[in-house]
Scaffold this motif. Structure first.
Motif, short mmCIF file in Angstrom:
data_model
loop_
_atom_site.label_atom_id
_atom_site.label_comp_id
_atom_site.label_asym_id
_atom_site.label_seq_id
_atom_site.Cartn_x
_atom_site.Cartn_y
_atom_site.Cartn_z
N ARG A 149 -118.73 32.91 -33.30
CA ARG A 149 -118.72 33.73 -34.52
C ARG A 149 -117.67 33.29 -35.52
O ARG A 149 -117.85 33.45 -36.72
N ARG B 235 -115.60 45.60 -32.26
CA ARG B 235 -116.09 46.07 -33.55
C ARG B 235 -116.91 45.04 -34.32
O ARG B 235 -117.62 45.40 -35.26
N ASP B 236 -116.82 43.76 -34.00
CA ASP B 236 -117.48 42.72 -34.78
C ASP B 236 -118.92 42.56 -34.30
O ASP B 236 -119.24 41.69 -33.51
N ASP C 159 -125.63 44.61 -41.09
CA ASP C 159 -124.50 45.21 -40.38
C ASP C 159 -124.73 46.71 -40.24
O ASP C 159 -124.67 47.45 -41.21
#
Length: 466
Positions: free
Chosen positions: A187, A299-300, A209
């Motif tokens: 990522r 969180r990503d 997202d």
């Protein structure tokens, strides 16, 4: 590879020595003279969580499509994973799944399975196998641990190698000439910036997202269990959970929620979040079990695709694979499988191509990108209803129609054996999305009425389904 006589030709550099990087090495074995792997971390002596794999503490599963690709690359690797403690669960027999429309029926289908273990075990098993195969191959493999890639060599039309810097005290830099650079750095890939430094336009990006966050905690069950549990989010409760076995008799609980519903990491908060899902079967199990590790958050989770496969997307000498090119919301468990499928696609191209030939990198990029198409469409289709407009590429009409159709299909799959089989073919990555448009599936999805799934979890499996 020299396509005329099958002799390995050329030198390759792989950026990243994690799972995707090692699978890329496996794809290159016997097809190139040398492979140099550039890895930021130093590999641990035993399978343990490491900083360079930020999502490693969370649940990882390996789907049917990935299993097929891994066996094509490294025959017998699945048996090695199971010997290391990985668990195999058949779908839908070994999983209790609550979709937004209700609980899915549970029965023996015998077509798809997932392999579940912690990420360190998976990485260590694959790495050991690849390096063992390398020692017996015609390709010389070197791994530069504690080193980081800092830039590409060459120009806008052709990449000719990689600049590398040691992470030791001296921070010494060196150049690694190569006919092919494979970016498998994940990522955090810096290839868009490196291409800009070479005077080349970075790739177009697409982002969806949903703002989902995760919390994962490891437990040891107080009583034996015969099935995992998956509770999917729904509009009135945008929270979910997955309860799945891993090695050593432990189980992982992964909780997920969209913005405003992010799961906590404190012990009491984890139990309260599980209770909020209104699923007593899962709640009662978790309350009775022993937590054997703290809870960890992540969180990503955005879906992000860099369109390197577009015309002119990569210069000669560069291929970007797996998460460095396309990342998925981890809750769908697709990333490791797509990494294996991308590596198989890379092997198929390099086995008949010439690394130094114009257009080789573009052909390899197209093949590896295609390996992730189905995963991208399903992840984006599932996340789009929760995505924030300011963090998401707006959908076009075709995607809006796909999302509407997919919503009806998922509801039907919970109760319909024909539609459910097609849905699993897609979600387990063994078919293209066209499978969902076959006449039998489309007619049942569009013409039959929407009906709820089961009211409660199917604790006992059925031999047939209506």
């Amino acid at each position: 590879m020299d396509p005329r006589n099958g002799v390995p030709v050329g030198d390759a550099v792989v950026v990243g020595g994690g799972l995707a990087g090692m699978l890329a090495v496996g794809a290159l074995l016997d097809h190139v003279d040398t492979v140099t792997v550039v890895e930021r971390d130093r590999y641990p002596a035993e399978p343990v969580f490491r900083k360079g794999v930020p999502q490693s503490r969370h649940l990882h599963v390996f789907l049917t499509g990935g299993q097929h690709a891994l066996e094509a690359l490294l025959p017998g690797a699945l048996a090695e994973l199971e010997a290391a403690g990985a668990r195999r669960l058949e779908a839908p027999r070994d999983f209790l799944t609550r979709a937004p429309s209700g609980w899915n029926r549970r029965y023996h289908e015998g077509r798809h399975s997932m392999v579940s273990c912690t990420r360190p075990v998976f990485d260590a098993t694959v790495r050991a196998r690849v390096l063992a195969d390398a020692a017996k191959s015609r390709t010389r493999v070197a791994v530069l641990e504690g080193s980081e890639a800092v830039g590409l060599l060459g120009g806008a039309d052709r990449v000719t190698g990689l600049r590398v810097r040691s992470r030791d005290a001296g921070r010494a830099e060196r150049e690694l000439p190569a006919d092919l650079v494979v970016d498998a750095s994940g990522r955090g890939s810096r290839t868009p910036r490196w291409l800009a430094e070479l005077g080349r336009r970075p790739p177009r990006e697409e982002v969806v997202d949903a703002g989902i966050a995760y919390t994962t905690q490891m437990f040891r069950p107080a009583a034996p269990l015969d099935a995992g549990v998956a509770v999917q989010a729904r509009p009135d409760c945008p929270r979910g959970a997955v309860w799945c076995p891993v090695e050593d008799g432990n189980w992982l609980l992964t909780l997920a929620g969209v913005r405003g519903h992010h799961p906590p990491t404190d012990p009491a908060g984890v139990l309260d979040f599980v209770a909020s899902l209104d699923e007593p079967h899962l709640r009662d199990h978790v309350r009775a079990d022993e937590a054997v590790a703290p809870a960890y958050g992540f969180r990503d989770t955005s879906n992000r695709r860099r369109r390197y496969e577009a015309p002119g997307g990569v210069p000669d000498g560069l291929v970007v694979v797996s998460d460095a090119a396309c990342t998925f919301n981890p809750i769908y468990g697709q990333g490791m499988s797509v990494a294996a499928m991308s590596a198989r696609a890379l092997r198929d191209v390099v086995s008949i191509g010439d690394l130094q030939a114009p257009g080789f990198a573009a052909a390899a990029q197209t093949a590896t990108a295609r390996a992730g198409d189905t995963a991208w469409l399903t992840a984006v289709g599932a996340d789009r209803p929760y995505a924030a407009a300011d963090r998401t590429t707006p959908p076009g009409l075709p995607e809006r129609l796909r999302t509407w159709y997919f919503d009806r299909l998922v509801a039907r799959a919970a109760i319909d054996r024909t539609v459910g089989a097609a849905f699993r073919d897609i979600t387990f990555l063994t078919a293209t999305p066209n499978r969902l448009l076959s006449p039998a599936v489309a007619l049942r999805t569009l013409l039959l009425p929407r009906r709820p799934g089961l009211a409660g979890p199917p604790i006992h499996q059925r031999s047939t389904v209506g």
